[in-house]
Design an enzyme around this catalytic site. Structure first.
Site, PDB file in Angstrom:
ATOM      1  N   GLU A 123      47.287 -12.370  75.097  1.00 30.95           N
ATOM      2  CA  GLU A 123      46.675 -12.660  73.803  1.00 30.95           C
ATOM      3  C   GLU A 123      45.613 -11.607  73.506  1.00 30.95           C
ATOM      4  OE1 GLU A 123      47.186 -17.089  72.750  1.00 30.95           O
ATOM      5  OE2 GLU A 123      45.376 -16.919  73.948  1.00 30.95           O
TER       6      GLU A 123
ATOM      7  N   GLU B 250      38.618 -17.721  74.466  1.00 34.09           N
ATOM      8  CA  GLU B 250      37.465 -18.499  73.981  1.00 34.09           C
ATOM      9  C   GLU B 250      36.686 -19.092  75.156  1.00 34.09           C
ATOM     10  OE1 GLU B 250      39.759 -20.840  71.212  1.00 34.09           O
ATOM     11  OE2 GLU B 250      40.101 -19.013  70.066  1.00 34.09           O
TER      12      GLU B 250
ATOM     13  N   ASN C   7      48.472 -24.658  71.141  1.00 32.90           N
ATOM     14  CA  ASN C   7      47.091 -24.842  71.598  1.00 32.90           C
ATOM     15  C   ASN C   7      46.279 -25.374  70.411  1.00 32.90           C
ATOM     16  OD1 ASN C   7      44.479 -24.589  72.503  1.00 32.90           O
ATOM     17  ND2 ASN C   7      44.492 -22.343  72.622  1.00 32.90           N
TER      18      ASN C   7
ATOM     19  N   HIS D 283      41.720 -18.830  78.651  1.00 34.22           N
ATOM     20  CA  HIS D 283      41.781 -18.478  77.231  1.00 34.22           C
ATOM     21  C   HIS D 283      40.550 -17.644  76.879  1.00 34.22           C
ATOM     22  CE1 HIS D 283      41.805 -18.752  72.900  1.00 34.22           C
ATOM     23  NE2 HIS D 283      43.096 -19.039  72.997  1.00 34.22           N
TER      24      HIS D 283
ATOM     25  N   GLY E  37      43.310 -15.852  65.827  1.00 33.49           N
ATOM     26  CA  GLY E  37      42.669 -16.503  64.690  1.00 33.49           C
ATOM     27  C   GLY E  37      42.201 -15.548  63.604  1.00 33.49           C
TER      28      GLY E  37
ATOM     29  N   SER F  87      47.646 -15.060  66.197  1.00 37.18           N
ATOM     30  CA  SER F  87      48.110 -15.104  64.803  1.00 37.18           C
ATOM     31  C   SER F  87      49.634 -15.095  64.676  1.00 37.18           C
ATOM     32  CB  SER F  87      47.486 -13.964  63.985  1.00 37.18           C
ATOM     33  OG  SER F  87      46.083 -14.119  63.938  1.00 37.18           O
TER      34      SER F  87
ATOM     35  N   LYS G   3      43.316 -26.361  70.324  1.00 39.29           N
ATOM     36  CA  LYS G   3      41.879 -26.059  70.423  1.00 39.29           C
ATOM     37  C   LYS G   3      41.071 -27.320  70.116  1.00 39.29           C
ATOM     38  CE  LYS G   3      43.003 -21.309  69.525  1.00 39.29           C
ATOM     39  NZ  LYS G   3      42.577 -19.994  69.072  1.00 39.29           N
TER      40      LYS G   3
END
Ligand code: PGA
Length: 252
Positions: A169, A99, A9, A97, A175, A215, A11
């Site tokens: 996730e 985000e 991904n 996701h 991250g 991560s 991003k």
């Protein structure tokens, strides 16, 4: 046997040329040394899709988008439909996701609409779920994930559900450099597989690919992927570096 998948991904990273170069070098690597254990998927930003599809056309790396519209077409300025994504040659789309959930207020109802559009367009869906740190600390992480799946996916028919990949996730690991321990990942993946078994039966549960994300890097991928219910990974930061991404694919 269910499929293993490692998806990158990207991003909102890489301009067009940087993205093409990265896709080219990953594609060249896997053309010469095909990954026998895992399907490899690249998920660049929308504007890269058509060009990267062209780069990947002679090779064995798959292509995905990071999001799609919840409506099929029409006056939705700035949106990209699932049909448009499919028309580039992409086979996958990431939906839900964290985000998107956090910064763009995408709730489970919207994510179900997006998933339906994606499946109608012939895409496979990588559907993300996961709890924030406060939810884990207060012990409600299983309830949170259960709700995300029930509201976002479980009204699909069994046939539609067979084109879903789930990515667990934990938001606190995305991250941040913090990773779920292999046993934390295994525990949640098993929980997810059991939920799917209850809803769709044992065959669907056994065939379901469940990815871990958060991560993931070359140094921890092997031990996480060794867990029985972890079928690969959704990789953010480490997917931007060719060597790291390849090492993670090879850890499967
Ligand atoms: P990360 O992101 O690997 O950079 O933690 C994973 C993801 O958000 O899919």
């Amino acid at each position: 046997m269910r499929k293993k998948i490692v998806a990158g991904n990207w991003k909102m990273n890489m301009d067009l040329n940087e993205g093409y170069r990265l896709a080219e070098s990953i594609n060249n690597y896997f053309r010469q040394k095909p990954s026998t254990k895992a399907e490899v998927v690249l998920c660049p930003p929308f504007i890269h899709l058509a060009g990267v599809a062209d780069i990947l056309k002679d090779g064995n790396v798959f292509l995905g988008a990071q999001n799609c519209a919840s409506e099929p077409s029409g006056a939705y300025t700035g949106e990209v439909s699932a049909v448009m994504i499919r028309s580039t040659g992409a086979q996958f789309v990431i939906i839900g996701h964290s985000e998107r959930r956090t910064y763009y207020n995408e709730d489970n109802k919207t994510l179900l609409k997006k998933t339906i559009q994606a499946l109608k367009a012939g895409l496979k869906v990588i559907f993300c779920c996961g709890e924030v740190i406060q939810e884990r600390e207060s012990g409600i992480h299983f309830d949170v994930v259960k709700r995300q799946l029930e509201e976002g996916l479980f009204s699909l028919s069994a046939e539609d559900f067979s084109r879903i990949v789930i990515a667990y996730e934990p938001v606190w690991a995305i991250g941040t450099g913090l990773t779920a321990t292999p046993s934390q990942a295994q525990e949640m993946h098993k929980f997810i597989r059991d939920l799917v078994e209850n809803k769709y039966g044992i065959g669907a549960a056994q065939d379901l690919t469940i990815l871990y994300g958060g991560s993931c890097k070359p140094s921890n991928a092997r031990e996480i992927f060794a867990e029985v219910d972890v079928d690969g990974g959704l990789i953010g930061g480490a997917s931007l570096k060719k060597e790291d991404f390849i090492a993670i694919v090879e850890a499967v």
